[in-house]
Design a protein around this motif. Sequence first.
Motif, short mmCIF file in Angstrom:
data_model
loop_
_atom_site.label_atom_id
_atom_site.label_comp_id
_atom_site.label_asym_id
_atom_site.label_seq_id
_atom_site.Cartn_x
_atom_site.Cartn_y
_atom_site.Cartn_z
N GLN A 24 0.64 -1.65 0.30
CA GLN A 24 0.08 -0.06 -0.17
C GLN A 24 1.18 0.92 -0.17
OE1 GLN A 24 -3.47 -0.50 2.27
NE2 GLN A 24 -4.05 1.81 2.34
N ALA A 25 1.55 1.06 0.96
CA ALA A 25 2.99 2.62 0.74
C ALA A 25 3.73 2.63 -0.74
CB ALA A 25 3.84 2.20 2.04
N LEU A 26 3.48 1.66 -1.61
CA LEU A 26 4.10 1.50 -2.32
C LEU A 26 3.41 2.22 -3.32
CD1 LEU A 26 6.58 -1.32 -2.53
CD2 LEU A 26 7.82 1.03 -2.87
N ASP A 27 2.20 1.43 -3.81
CA ASP A 27 1.12 2.39 -4.49
C ASP A 27 1.00 3.65 -4.40
OD1 ASP A 27 0.95 -0.03 -5.70
OD2 ASP A 27 -0.97 -1.18 -4.24
N ALA A 28 1.47 4.48 -2.99
CA ALA A 28 0.69 5.88 -2.86
C ALA A 28 2.15 6.46 -3.36
CB ALA A 28 0.78 5.76 -1.05
N GLY A 29 3.11 5.93 -3.99
CA GLY A 29 4.36 6.16 -4.22
C GLY A 29 5.41 6.58 -3.02
N LEU A 30 5.57 6.01 -2.46
CA LEU A 30 6.60 6.21 -1.16
C LEU A 30 7.84 5.54 -1.21
CD1 LEU A 30 4.03 6.01 2.06
CD2 LEU A 30 5.18 8.43 0.83
N SER A 31 8.73 5.22 -0.46
CA SER A 31 9.91 4.24 -0.89
C SER A 31 9.86 3.77 0.37
CB SER A 31 11.29 5.60 -0.81
OG SER A 31 11.18 5.61 0.26
N VAL A 32 10.22 2.25 0.38
CA VAL A 32 9.66 1.69 1.74
C VAL A 32 11.27 0.36 0.99
CG1 VAL A 32 8.59 -0.90 1.79
CG2 VAL A 32 7.19 1.00 1.33
N LEU A 33 11.59 0.28 2.69
CA LEU A 33 12.51 -0.70 2.90
C LEU A 33 12.36 -2.02 4.57
CD1 LEU A 33 16.56 -0.27 2.87
CD2 LEU A 33 15.34 -1.60 4.76
N MET A 34 12.75 -3.33 3.69
CA MET A 34 12.05 -4.24 4.88
C MET A 34 12.82 -4.93 4.78
SD MET A 34 8.39 -5.51 2.54
CE MET A 34 7.71 -6.41 3.79
N LEU A 35 13.32 -5.09 6.51
CA LEU A 35 13.90 -6.09 7.64
C LEU A 35 13.98 -7.51 7.51
CD1 LEU A 35 15.44 -3.47 9.35
CD2 LEU A 35 16.24 -4.07 7.14
N GLU A 36 14.54 -8.86 7.46
CA GLU A 36 13.80 -9.74 7.53
C GLU A 36 14.91 -10.92 8.51
OE1 GLU A 36 12.44 -13.64 8.96
OE2 GLU A 36 11.07 -11.56 7.64
N ALA A 37 14.90 -10.95 9.55
CA ALA A 37 15.71 -11.76 10.67
C ALA A 37 16.56 -12.91 9.99
CB ALA A 37 15.13 -11.92 11.56
N GLY A 38 15.84 -13.53 8.93
CA GLY A 38 15.80 -14.61 8.55
C GLY A 38 16.20 -14.64 6.54
N PRO A 39 16.50 -16.26 5.83
CA PRO A 39 16.97 -16.25 5.36
C PRO A 39 15.86 -16.22 4.01
CG PRO A 39 16.34 -18.11 5.94
CD PRO A 39 16.54 -17.57 7.18
N ARG A 40 15.55 -16.19 2.61
CA ARG A 40 14.72 -15.82 1.99
C ARG A 40 14.88 -17.37 0.86
NH1 ARG A 40 13.34 -11.26 -2.08
NH2 ARG A 40 11.56 -12.20 -3.44
N VAL A 41 14.01 -18.28 1.35
CA VAL A 41 14.63 -19.51 -0.12
C VAL A 41 13.30 -19.40 -0.47
CG1 VAL A 41 15.81 -20.61 1.97
CG2 VAL A 41 12.90 -20.80 1.77
N GLY A 42 13.34 -20.42 -1.63
CA GLY A 42 12.46 -20.78 -2.00
C GLY A 42 11.77 -21.74 -2.04
N ARG A 43 10.39 -21.71 -2.32
CA ARG A 43 9.32 -23.19 -2.19
C ARG A 43 9.86 -24.33 -2.58
NH1 ARG A 43 4.47 -21.23 -1.44
NH2 ARG A 43 4.85 -19.61 -2.73
N ASP A 44 10.45 -24.42 -3.60
CA ASP A 44 10.85 -25.18 -4.18
C ASP A 44 12.09 -26.46 -2.99
OD1 ASP A 44 12.73 -23.65 -4.53
OD2 ASP A 44 13.60 -25.11 -6.23
N THR A 45 12.60 -25.72 -2.72
CA THR A 45 13.22 -25.83 -0.94
C THR A 45 12.60 -26.49 0.17
OG1 THR A 45 15.15 -24.34 -1.57
CG2 THR A 45 15.65 -25.07 0.61
N ILE A 46 11.64 -25.58 0.12
CA ILE A 46 11.03 -25.93 1.75
C ILE A 46 10.29 -27.09 1.13
CG2 ILE A 46 8.82 -26.00 2.85
CD1 ILE A 46 9.70 -22.47 2.67
#
Length: 547
Positions: A24-46
């Motif tokens: 919603q923030a991006l759609d309103a033209g705002l810049s967004v940065l997200m922090l995630e503590a863990g890893p990003r993995v693909g569905r195939d891996t899980i």
Amino acid sequence: MPSTLNSDVVIVGTGVVGCLIAEQALDAGLSVLMLEAGPRVGRDTIVENYRNLPPTLRNHWNAPYPPKPWAPHLETRTPTEAASYLDLTGPNAKAYEQGYVRYAGGATWHWAGICWRMTPDDLRLKSLYGVGRDWAFSYDVLEPYYARAEYAMGVCGPGDPALQWPPRTARSRPYPMGPIPFGPGEQRLTDVAATIGMQNLPAPQARNSGVSFDGRPPCCGNNNCFPVCPIAAKYDAATALPRIEAKGGRIITNAVAYRIETNAQKKVEAVHYYDPNRTSHSVSGKIFVLACNGIETPKLLLLSADDKNPRGVANSSDQVGRNMMDQPKLIADIEMSEPLWTGVGPVQSSSIMNTSQGDFRREYAGAMFRMENMARSTLGGLAALEKGLYGKALDQEIRRLSACTARLTVEHEPLPLPFNRLTLSDKKDWLGLNRPSIYYDVGDYVRRSAENYTVPLLKKLATALGATNINISPEFLHSDHIMGGTIMGNDPSDSVVDADCRAHDHDNLFLPGGGAMTTGGSGNSTITMAALALKAADAIVGQLNHA
């Protein structure tokens, strides 16, 4: 080298709450940065991790999600591992062994997809029944956000008002899709429940029913929504992350937030995080959103205590970490003389909700009843092997136990109790950060319900289904619906956030999601969390547009 980053909106957490606000923030033209503590993995891996598990571990839904050293989470493979991250005490500590994973996408990877709305009465417990608290607004305020959340996540549900929940309430929009048909076990449950005054309803669920929606395919009934939907027919926040990036959002994974920094004007100025090399970085911004979950968010606020915030950030009320809630669960494993055949369709597709409402709530908790629709073949196989059978006898017993056993579940509504509290443990994790310490007592309101209401009903339902053996869990268990640690209210002296999930103490800090929920109701909490996220997103966009 340590980095310093900047964005209009900084979001800690990449689960459903964080993703809905980011879009919603991006759609309103705002810049967004997200922090995630863990890893990003693909569905195939899980999916591959799950397929490689031995049968004895397949019922541990978090087993395909091994935690990283810098982002530990609870594991249930052994009691020792289960206690390794959450430091749990209290008379019902077992009922707060919360299952969540610290991966990009959060708990939506492994949720059931169920989207029960709360009812108007659920939001007015104090006014109607003299227990708990009232919410900061009425159901009519929340309803449009429920509808928006249902479309944002792709929720299927019944078009017949007689089968919708809450009853006798107007919907601003129909469900995006019709319901998923019942399998034979759920249809049998529905028919039997009706004979004893219990109405089993098709559950609204964030799962595509017979059609594609939002780029996701229709459900094909894999029946392993725990621990992962292999084809992404069910909404999970991981499907939203590429869309967020395509809109210009930035996502930093393996970034463990450990301190919120405020200035003399009580504004949040930065979030500090560690990378896997224990190097510290900071992110500055205009608006900050903590969307970790109802455990990690209060933990981070308490970790941020300093001279300006001696009790922790956003904690002048001393309510951060208090009022921890989940829906205390009891299960009944039953054997029947005739086949029931669960396992056709999603792992959960229906619930009995009329047992959650009534004047009895002055004295004891309402509850939701359901049958778990998981295929019983693995459980039947393991149980048959334990009997020492082999050959034809083993085959016959596996078939019998797979067809003629089932699990009934009852989840009780909790009250916000201030002594159910998260504090910082003396034990520390790999990064040197204090682990969460949680005291949990389900309370007499729930215990009276189990004794006088739900356990008798559970036995009655099991008997009506033809149960020849009923084994009810001896203690309350967790439902993994984490609520209440940053509770909402209009009075800053006894709550953490306002009606928009904005911290009372810091006007550019938002704490939306389950932690803000004032009461828990009996149904799954995710759709309410999503509705609160969208309400907060409106406030964030409005605040920045008028800055």
